[in-house]
Scaffold this motif. Structure first.
Motif, PDB file in Angstrom:
ATOM      1  N   TYR A 142       0.791  -1.276  -0.003  1.00 20.38           N
ATOM      2  CA  TYR A 142       0.103   0.081  -0.012  1.00 20.38           C
ATOM      3  C   TYR A 142       0.980   1.076   0.057  1.00 20.38           C
ATOM      4  O   TYR A 142       1.948   1.245   0.710  1.00 20.38           O
ATOM      5  N   VAL A 143       0.558   2.354  -0.735  1.00 16.30           N
ATOM      6  CA  VAL A 143       1.253   3.472  -0.624  1.00 16.30           C
ATOM      7  C   VAL A 143       0.443   4.588  -0.220  1.00 16.30           C
ATOM      8  O   VAL A 143      -0.831   4.698  -0.423  1.00 16.30           O
ATOM      9  N   THR A 144       1.100   5.627   0.361  1.00 15.57           N
ATOM     10  CA  THR A 144       0.530   6.760   1.056  1.00 15.57           C
ATOM     11  C   THR A 144       1.000   7.930   0.375  1.00 15.57           C
ATOM     12  O   THR A 144       2.370   7.856  -0.207  1.00 15.57           O
ATOM     13  N   TYR A 145       0.242   9.114   0.281  1.00 14.48           N
ATOM     14  CA  TYR A 145       0.695  10.382  -0.296  1.00 14.48           C
ATOM     15  C   TYR A 145       0.116  11.609   0.593  1.00 14.48           C
ATOM     16  O   TYR A 145      -0.720  11.280   1.157  1.00 14.48           O
ATOM     17  N   PHE A 146       0.853  12.583   0.434  1.00 16.27           N
ATOM     18  CA  PHE A 146       0.465  13.693   1.186  1.00 16.27           C
ATOM     19  C   PHE A 146      -0.850  14.465   0.533  1.00 16.27           C
ATOM     20  O   PHE A 146      -1.104  14.573  -0.466  1.00 16.27           O
ATOM     21  N   GLY A 147      -1.807  14.289   1.638  1.00 17.99           N
ATOM     22  CA  GLY A 147      -3.158  14.809   1.173  1.00 17.99           C
ATOM     23  C   GLY A 147      -3.554  16.276   1.021  1.00 17.99           C
ATOM     24  O   GLY A 147      -4.719  16.783   0.927  1.00 17.99           O
ATOM     25  N   GLY A 148      -2.511  17.141   1.668  1.00 23.42           N
ATOM     26  CA  GLY A 148      -2.405  18.552   1.435  1.00 23.42           C
ATOM     27  C   GLY A 148      -2.907  19.152   2.940  1.00 23.42           C
ATOM     28  O   GLY A 148      -3.146  18.470   3.579  1.00 23.42           O
TER      29      GLY A 148
END
Length: 967
Positions: A142-148
């Motif tokens: 699973y990958v996460t990214y910056f949601g702002g």
């Protein structure tokens, strides 16, 4: 390929997994492979240990790297970095052993891009390595990214999200998270940016585990973090885009190996199993089973994990030059060693020497990756054995003290603070170890009382000798008590045993213990025959080996025990001399009586540090006289375990060159390893010595002479000039026996106290070495800043950032312990750089103002009033534009507004001199800024202010109406 084998087939070894990572980036993607940096941080006083792979690359990220250095040439790099997290901000020490994944030492696999590739390539490489080389099933990742973050004006990192989707990661496995999870910052200021993390689901089986990501579940764990440095956080808190983008990734080897070897615990991988097997062979405990919490009866499994982890950390730190000691990283390593020794001895029932016997196994596991471990294996074992032997004797005594105290305690009471304090101060027991030993017995420490003792001790140390003496009713004999002692023929204390120490076979100092009798006790300005437990008092003995504070040297600390009662320690916190009687300030942990026979133990590390600094003070005194002239006289000194202070008369400021020369003279004397000769001689004979150094104070008769390199009898001979060529002083202090033990001396401060008297502060040994390393690193940063300042910069924000860097570096240079001569050199350079930056900013602002003014003049063509909105980076630029307009068109009055990204509106105005006093610039600015709910001020000619963007249109109308009403 290096993939996990399911169904019982052989798994890849940790060595193969590490090698595959390095090979992948080096051979497939053109990265330069670098060795691990040592875990001792070079030139960064804010860090105890290197705790992340990026530490050695900080100068690149901060833009402070020297353009001609090898570091500046790197574009893409890969390595496996040795890291330690224990002590300081990142401190995992107390968690180690309680679970199966915390460590003090760990390895960080990382790849970096410095202004080369960015998100697309970084994510693609990571995905390729995990899924094709390591063959981890894609459905488990699973990958996460910056949601702002709307509050910071940061939008979601959709660029990163789209990269993952293009790589074929299902949308259900690509998850946004907020600032705290997916935005990385180096510190309060400096480079920062969004990050993307890759998580692994241990369970798998086709389930969707998205809801467990970042929830602390042991089933779904983060394995890799990719940081995209694209912003710089400024001092004001705002974010500015970086001119160059960097990539910094980190993947813990221990966790990766756990995944690829199909384990759920780091300790079940081949990074630890050989060490755990070696522990089992060397102790009497049952084999390791991986149990935690209540299931781990007797905490045997916890002990296995503690010892296995801690011996790895000890091997790596000792190899990299960090040895168990008494401050900073050395103190943390001492705690690690003592924690491991205790678990070996008390829980695993292992004989002494087990810890050192594990070193060959650690070398076998890690030696291929870090060959320096192989080269230093014997030294590591010797240092561990030496420290273990010292602690085991203290541990046994401490355990008996705790057992005895617990037996005497009332039920449901806290453990007495004064006993804990004696363990802490006298036997060197870390507070966490005391808490742990009490926790095992279901008892709590009286923390409030302990903290009070610690606070009193800190105040006493901070106040210094004079501050501590003024109101101390336990150590300063009052005139009546002193008269009674003398009238009762109580003999003065024989303190000659304080000089009873020798150099051992291997160069270590050996201090003789001392047996004494309690003559009298002193408390609250009166003499007593008995003092109750828990009370602080002064103890007067017939003899002592403790050094009482005098001659500018701090007193010894240590402890005393009653003969035949080894388990009761009376900590000696300070020692004072009064009328020939040596008074030892003690906290009585049990009733203490006159007539008690006691044995005294000096804190050897503190004494040796004072001896080192006192001998160094004599070297410094001689060097100052040699460099500044024979008229240089001592005006005072103070020697502590941490540093030395020396006051002397001088005709002017000491120059950079003179400071360097003084240090060099001291270095030469250290290198010669001169013998330090000491002897007591009649005062009249001593005063005849030519070149004798003495301060203006009363000396005893006979008096002690300290002579470097020349025997005292040679100095005393008639017409001897020996004292003119070396250091010969009257001194009652304790000294080294040879000057080589000083190792190094660095003057870290020099200033004039009053006209004609200067004060220097210096450090020795490891502290001096550390100060020099820090100085070299800061010099490189200043050099790098100088070179960047010489480049042709046409951007005002860029030049302003450089100016801020100069200001920040100036503060660091002023406040950091480093050689004073180097500080002065760097401060001179930084002062010039700041002037250059300020001049350049003014010049660039003027150029920009001229351009804008030219456009506005063409637009308004000599009209009596110009009112407009324009973009401007600062109020300074806006003001310059207004000035330019009025200079070129003297009959024109000008008011300009400039909206900023923050929502603020800047305002600047100037009124033509021909319109004054009818038309006031200050009134004009106030009227306009009030319309924008802001403030303004100035003179009748020139004014400025600011307000809120919401009222800007109304403000423009107000500006025109006001001007029309006045013209």
């Amino acid at each position: 390929r290096c993939s996990p084998r399911r169904g019982g087939a052989a798994c890849p070894s940790a060595g193969q997994i590490r090698a595959a990572f390095l090979r992948f980036f080096e051979e497939r993607h053109g990265h330069r492979r670098l060795p691990s940096a040592p875990v001792r941080p070079r030139g960064d006083p804010r860090l105890l240990f290197v705790n992340a792979g990026m530490n050695q690359f900080k100068p690149i990220f901060l833009g402070t790297v020297h353009p001609r250095s090898e570091l500046a040439q790197h574009r893409r790099v890969v390595n496996s970095q040795k890291c330690v997290r224990a002590g300081g901000k990142h401190n995992d020490l107390e968690d180690v052993g309680r679970d199966t994944y915390h460590h003090t030492f760990f390895e960080m696999l990382g790849n970096w891009s410095f202004g080369d590739y960015f998100k697309e390539e970084a994510c693609s490489m990571a995905w390729e390595l995990l899924t094709e080389v390591y063959e981890i099933p894609r459905d488990r990742l699973y990958v996460t990214y910056f949601g702002g973050d709307p509050s910071l004006g940061l939008s979601a990192d959709e660029e990163c999200r789209d990269v993952w989707l293009r790589l074929g990661v299902p949308a259900s496995h690509v998850l946004p998270f907020p600032l705290k999870d997916n935005f990385w910052e180096m510190g309060d200021t400096g480079p920062c940016g969004p990050c993307t993390e890759i998580h692994y689901d241990h369970v798998g089986g086709g389930r969707n585990a998205a809801a467990l990501v970042n929830q602390g579940s042991p089933d779904v764990v983060e394995i890799w973090n990719l940081v995209f440095m694209q912003y710089s956080r400024e001092v004001e808190g705002n974010l500015l885009p970086l001119p160059q983008h960097h990539v910094d990734t980190g993947m813990g080897l221990e966790r990766l190996v756990t995944v690829l070897q199909n384990k759920r615990s780091n300790y079940d991988t081949d990074l630890f199993t050989p060490i755990l097997d070696a522990i089992h062979k060397g102790c009497r405990a049952p084999r390791y089973q991986g149990l935690v919490g209540n299931a781990d009866v007797g905490r045997v499994n916890m002990a296995y994990r503690v010892v296995a982890d801690h011996v790895r950390a000890l091997c790596v730190c000792i190899t990299d030059g960090i040895y168990p000691g008494f401050s900073g990283a050395e103190l943390v390593l001492r705690r690690i060693l003592r924690r491991a020794v205790r678990f070996c001895s008390e829980v695993l029932q292992a004989p002494p020497g087990l810890l050192a016997s594990l070193v060959p196994t650690v070398v076998e596991v890690l030696g291929d990756a870090y060959p320096e471990l192989t080269r230093n294996a014997n030294q590591i074992k010797d240092i561990i054995n030496e420290n273990e032997a010292a602690f085991l004797s203290s541990l046994e005594r401490g355990r008996r003290i705790i057992e005895r105290t617990v037996q005497q305690m009332e039920p449901s009471t806290n453990f007495p603070a004064e006993v804990a304090w004696s363990l802490y101060g006298s036997l060197g027991f870390p507070l966490d170890l005391i808490d742990l030993m009490l926790e095992e017995k279901g008892i709590s420490l009286d923390s409030a009382a302990f903290n009070e003792l610690a606070l009193e001790d800190a105040k006493r140390k901070a106040g210094g000798a004079q501050a501590g003496q003024a109101g101390n009713t336990n150590t300063q004999l009052d005139v009546h008590s002193l008269a009674w002692l003398q009238g009762s023929n109580v003999p003065a204390t024989d303190d000659s045993p304080k000089y009873a120490y020798t150099l051992g076979q291997h160069g270590q100092y050996e201090f003789s213990p001392c047996q004494a009798t309690v003559l009298m006790l002193y408390r609250d300005q009166s003499l007593h025959k008995e003092v109750e437990a828990g009370q602080r008092c002064g103890v007067i003995l017939d003899r002592t080996n403790f050094y009482a504070e005098q001659g500018g040297q701090d007193s010894d600390q240590g402890y005393m025990i009653r003969l035949g009662q080894q388990d009761v320690l009376f900590p000696v916190e300070s020692v004072h001399l009064c009328g020939g009687y040596v008074i030892h300030e003690v906290t009585a942990v049990e009733t203490l009586r006159a007539g008690d026979q006691v044995q005294l133990f000096v804190d050897e590390a503190q004494r040796l540090a004072c001896m080192t600094n006192h001998t160094a003070t004599h070297l410094l005194n001689f060097a100052l006289r040699r460099v500044l002239g024979d008229s240089t006289e001592q005006r005072g000194s103070h020697v502590t375990a941490e540093r030395l202070r020396f006051d002397f008369d001088t005709k002017g400021h000491v120059t950079v060159e003179q400071l360097q020369q003084v240090e060099q003279v001291v270095q030469d004397l250290i290198q010669k390893n001169e013998v330090v000769h000491m002897a007591e001689v009649p005062l009249t004979l001593a005063r005849r010595v030519q070149g004798l150094r003495a301060v203006d104070e009363g000396y005893p008769d006979p008096v002690r002479i300290v002579s470097l390199g020349v025997p005292v009898e040679n100095v005393l001979t008639c017409d001897s000039k020996a004292a003119m060529q070396t250091s010969v002083e009257l001194c009652c202090g304790t000294h080294l026996l040879q000057t080589g033990s000083v190792e190094d001396l660095a003057i870290i401060s020099e200033r004039q106290l009053v006209k004609g008297i200067s004060r220097v502060i210096a450090v020795t040994g490891g502290r001096a070495k550390e100060a020099r390393e820090v100085g070299q690193c800061l010099a490189m940063e200043v050099d790098s800043l100088s070179l960047r300042m010489k480049q042709r910069i046409t951007s005002i924000p860029e030049m302003q950032n450089l100016s801020k860097e100069v200001g920040q570096l100036t503060k660091v240079v002023a406040s950091t312990a480093m050689p004073q001569w180097q500080r002065k050199e760097l401060q001179t350079i930084l002062k010039a750089l700041q002037r250059t930056a300020n001049t350049a900013i003014k010049k660039l602002e003027l150029q920009q103002a001229e351009k804008v003014a030219k456009i506005l003049l063409a637009k308004y063509c000599n009209q009596p009033v110009i009112i407009d909105t324009i973009p401007a980076d600062s109020l300074s630029i806006l003001m310059k534009i207004v000035n330019q307009l009025c200079d070129k068109s003297p009959g024109t009055s000008v008011l300009l507004l400039s909206p900023q990204a923050s929502g603020e509106v800047l305002c600047a105005c100037q009124v033509s001199k021909s319109c004054v006093p009818t038309f006031s610039a200050a009134d004009w600015a106030v009227a306009v800024c009030t319309q924008m709910e802001g403030k303004a001020g100035g003179s009748p000619i020139v004014a400025k202010g600011s307000g809120n963007a919401k009222g800007m249109q109304g403000a423009l109308a107000t500006a025109l109406e006001f001007a029309q009403s006045k013209l």
